[in-house]
Design an enzyme around this catalytic site. Sequence first.
Site, PDB file in Angstrom:
ATOM      1  N   GLN A 113       0.869  -1.269   0.128  1.00 53.42           N
ATOM      2  CA  GLN A 113      -0.155  -0.054  -0.016  1.00 53.42           C
ATOM      3  C   GLN A 113       0.868   1.380  -0.099  1.00 53.42           C
ATOM      4  OE1 GLN A 113      -3.586  -0.612   2.832  1.00 53.42           O
ATOM      5  NE2 GLN A 113      -1.983  -2.072   3.555  1.00 53.42           N
ATOM      6  N   HIS A 131      -1.452   1.391  -4.408  1.00 50.68           N
ATOM      7  CA  HIS A 131      -1.824   2.705  -4.264  1.00 50.68           C
ATOM      8  C   HIS A 131      -0.829   3.609  -5.098  1.00 50.68           C
ATOM      9  CE1 HIS A 131      -3.851   1.719  -0.095  1.00 50.68           C
ATOM     10  NE2 HIS A 131      -4.537   1.676  -1.020  1.00 50.68           N
ATOM     11  N   CYS A 139      -0.984   7.072 -16.981  1.00 47.16           N
ATOM     12  CA  CYS A 139      -2.201   7.747 -17.884  1.00 47.16           C
ATOM     13  C   CYS A 139      -3.417   7.442 -17.305  1.00 47.16           C
ATOM     14  CB  CYS A 139      -2.046   7.094 -19.593  1.00 47.16           C
ATOM     15  SG  CYS A 139      -3.415   7.319 -20.343  1.00 47.16           S
ATOM     16  N   CYS A 160      -0.928  11.327 -22.708  1.00 49.62           N
ATOM     17  CA  CYS A 160      -0.288  10.086 -22.813  1.00 49.62           C
ATOM     18  C   CYS A 160       0.033   9.945 -24.429  1.00 49.62           C
ATOM     19  CB  CYS A 160      -1.278   9.279 -22.451  1.00 49.62           C
ATOM     20  SG  CYS A 160      -0.864   7.406 -23.122  1.00 49.62           S
ATOM     21  N   GLY A 200       2.684  -4.268   9.023  1.00 42.58           N
ATOM     22  CA  GLY A 200       2.531  -2.750   9.385  1.00 42.58           C
ATOM     23  C   GLY A 200       1.439  -2.366   8.706  1.00 42.58           C
ATOM     24  N   THR A 201       0.062  -2.818   8.731  1.00 42.24           N
ATOM     25  CA  THR A 201      -0.865  -2.248   8.164  1.00 42.24           C
ATOM     26  C   THR A 201      -2.028  -2.330   9.194  1.00 42.24           C
ATOM     27  OG1 THR A 201      -2.591  -2.330   6.431  1.00 42.24           O
ATOM     28  CG2 THR A 201      -1.874  -4.291   7.145  1.00 42.24           C
ATOM     29  N   ASN A 226       3.012  -6.602  13.687  1.00 39.99           N
ATOM     30  CA  ASN A 226       2.605  -5.245  13.925  1.00 39.99           C
ATOM     31  C   ASN A 226       2.710  -4.985  15.495  1.00 39.99           C
ATOM     32  OD1 ASN A 226       1.086  -2.837  14.243  1.00 39.99           O
ATOM     33  ND2 ASN A 226      -0.127  -3.093  12.466  1.00 39.99           N
ATOM     34  N   ALA A 244       8.281  -4.246  12.466  1.00 39.33           N
ATOM     35  CA  ALA A 244       8.622  -5.050  11.520  1.00 39.33           C
ATOM     36  C   ALA A 244      10.088  -5.411  11.267  1.00 39.33           C
ATOM     37  CB  ALA A 244       8.155  -4.308  10.176  1.00 39.33           C
TER      38      ALA A 244
HETATM   39  N1  APR Z   1       6.354  -2.196  12.253  1.00 35.59           N
HETATM   40  C1  APR Z   1       5.278  -2.751  12.049  1.00 35.59           C
HETATM   41  N2  APR Z   1       4.077  -2.144  11.992  1.00 35.59           N
HETATM   42  C2  APR Z   1       4.139  -0.679  12.607  1.00 35.59           C
HETATM   43  C3  APR Z   1       5.294  -0.245  12.880  1.00 35.59           C
HETATM   44  C4  APR Z   1       6.689  -0.770  12.864  1.00 35.59           C
HETATM   45  N3  APR Z   1       7.786  -0.254  13.400  1.00 35.59           N
HETATM   46  N4  APR Z   1       5.049   1.065  13.480  1.00 35.59           N
HETATM   47  C5  APR Z   1       3.521   1.197  13.460  1.00 35.59           C
HETATM   48  N5  APR Z   1       3.317   0.137  12.689  1.00 35.59           N
HETATM   49  C6  APR Z   1       1.784  -0.153  12.571  1.00 35.59           C
HETATM   50  C7  APR Z   1       0.799   0.412  13.249  1.00 35.59           C
HETATM   51  O1  APR Z   1       0.292  -0.352  14.568  1.00 35.59           O
HETATM   52  C8  APR Z   1      -0.419   0.484  12.387  1.00 35.59           C
HETATM   53  O2  APR Z   1      -1.143  -0.576  12.504  1.00 35.59           O
HETATM   54  O3  APR Z   1       1.678   0.221  11.168  1.00 35.59           O
HETATM   55  C9  APR Z   1       0.215   0.415  11.062  1.00 35.59           C
HETATM   56  C10 APR Z   1       0.082   1.703  10.285  1.00 35.59           C
HETATM   57  O4  APR Z   1      -1.244   1.718   9.775  1.00 35.59           O
HETATM   58  P1  APR Z   1      -1.712   3.102   8.835  1.00 35.59           P
HETATM   59  O5  APR Z   1      -0.970   4.248   9.411  1.00 35.59           O
HETATM   60  O6  APR Z   1      -3.119   3.113   8.892  1.00 35.59           O
HETATM   61  O7  APR Z   1      -1.056   2.627   7.436  1.00 35.59           O
HETATM   62  P2  APR Z   1      -1.692   1.721   6.448  1.00 35.59           P
HETATM   63  O8  APR Z   1      -2.368   0.620   6.901  1.00 35.59           O
HETATM   64  O9  APR Z   1      -0.762   1.568   5.550  1.00 35.59           O
HETATM   65  O10 APR Z   1      -2.790   2.639   5.643  1.00 35.59           O
HETATM   66  C11 APR Z   1      -3.395   1.970   4.468  1.00 35.59           C
HETATM   67  O11 APR Z   1      -4.458   4.552   3.998  1.00 35.59           O
HETATM   68  O12 APR Z   1      -4.180   6.613   3.962  1.00 35.59           O
HETATM   69  C12 APR Z   1      -4.281   5.693   3.039  1.00 35.59           C
HETATM   70  O13 APR Z   1      -3.043   5.499   1.249  1.00 35.59           O
HETATM   71  C13 APR Z   1      -3.007   5.474   2.654  1.00 35.59           C
HETATM   72  O14 APR Z   1      -1.773   3.464   2.103  1.00 35.59           O
HETATM   73  C14 APR Z   1      -2.458   4.170   2.999  1.00 35.59           C
HETATM   74  C15 APR Z   1      -3.712   3.314   3.544  1.00 35.59           C
END
Ligand code: APR
Length: 260
Positions: A113, A131, A139, A160, A200-201, A226, A244
Amino acid sequence: MTPTDLERAIDEAASLITAPKHVVALVGAGLSAESGIPTFRGPEGIWTKHGEPDLRDYERFAADPKSWWEQRIAGAGGLGELRTALESAEPNAGHLALREMEESGWLAHIITQNIDNLHQRAGSTRITEIHGNRTRLRCTRCHARWPLDEFPIDELPPRCPECGGIVKGDTVMFGEPIPKDALDECVDQTWKCDCMLLIGTSAVVYPAAQFPLDVRRLGGKLIEINPNETPLSALAEVTLRAPAGQSLVRLVERLRDLRP
Ligand code: APR
């Protein structure tokens, strides 16, 4: 999570990863946090501090792409803090561990992402950027893509050369549909996947957050990496409740030990 618990979880994750045929990593901002790029949500998150962009970003672009480009060239708009962090970021130990997992055949594909291009710079090759990528243009009609420095901008909005469509940054804006080719690749990888690493999401943004649910529904397993709980934690077979970079390095060391 105590160091012993983490070691036990890493053992479980390693044996889960070596068994199945098709392991996919779903990656979010948390992986790049250790490269100095702020995450979006959570206490220090960019959206938490500055508010989430509204969903009319793409509508505004589509209504007047010329002034959107003029602003972009003038360096206006967007978040200075995020742009500076993206410009100076380097791949971290977590990105390098994923590269080694790909090279060693443990990891089949990365769905990221993140728009930061750090997977490529770490040497990973099998990547779908759901993303988009901040170092490319795309394009809006045929989805042809070009590295930023290989596309001469001699009119605004740029067109394009293949189909005459309007060209924009490859990063998917709020309110913009995910490019079909990228979405198809994500769905294809999800259907093949029997073990998904959630790295990390926060798993709250769709369609990316749907993929782990589909993997589970199709009988696959989830491994969450996470330091914090997410809505998917309860569905994960194994959880590495640690950053991570640290977890992935330990995981790769363990996978090397298991290699016949
Ligand atoms: N290692 C692993 N995970 C981590 C770390 C780390 N060092 N630091 C923070 N995190 C975790 C947090 O606990 C959280 O669950 O990473 C996650 C980040 O979450 P978001 O900030 O919501 O990011 P993401 O899930 O990538 O967001 C998805 O939302 O705003 C849009 O386009 C944007 O791609 C993004 C999408």
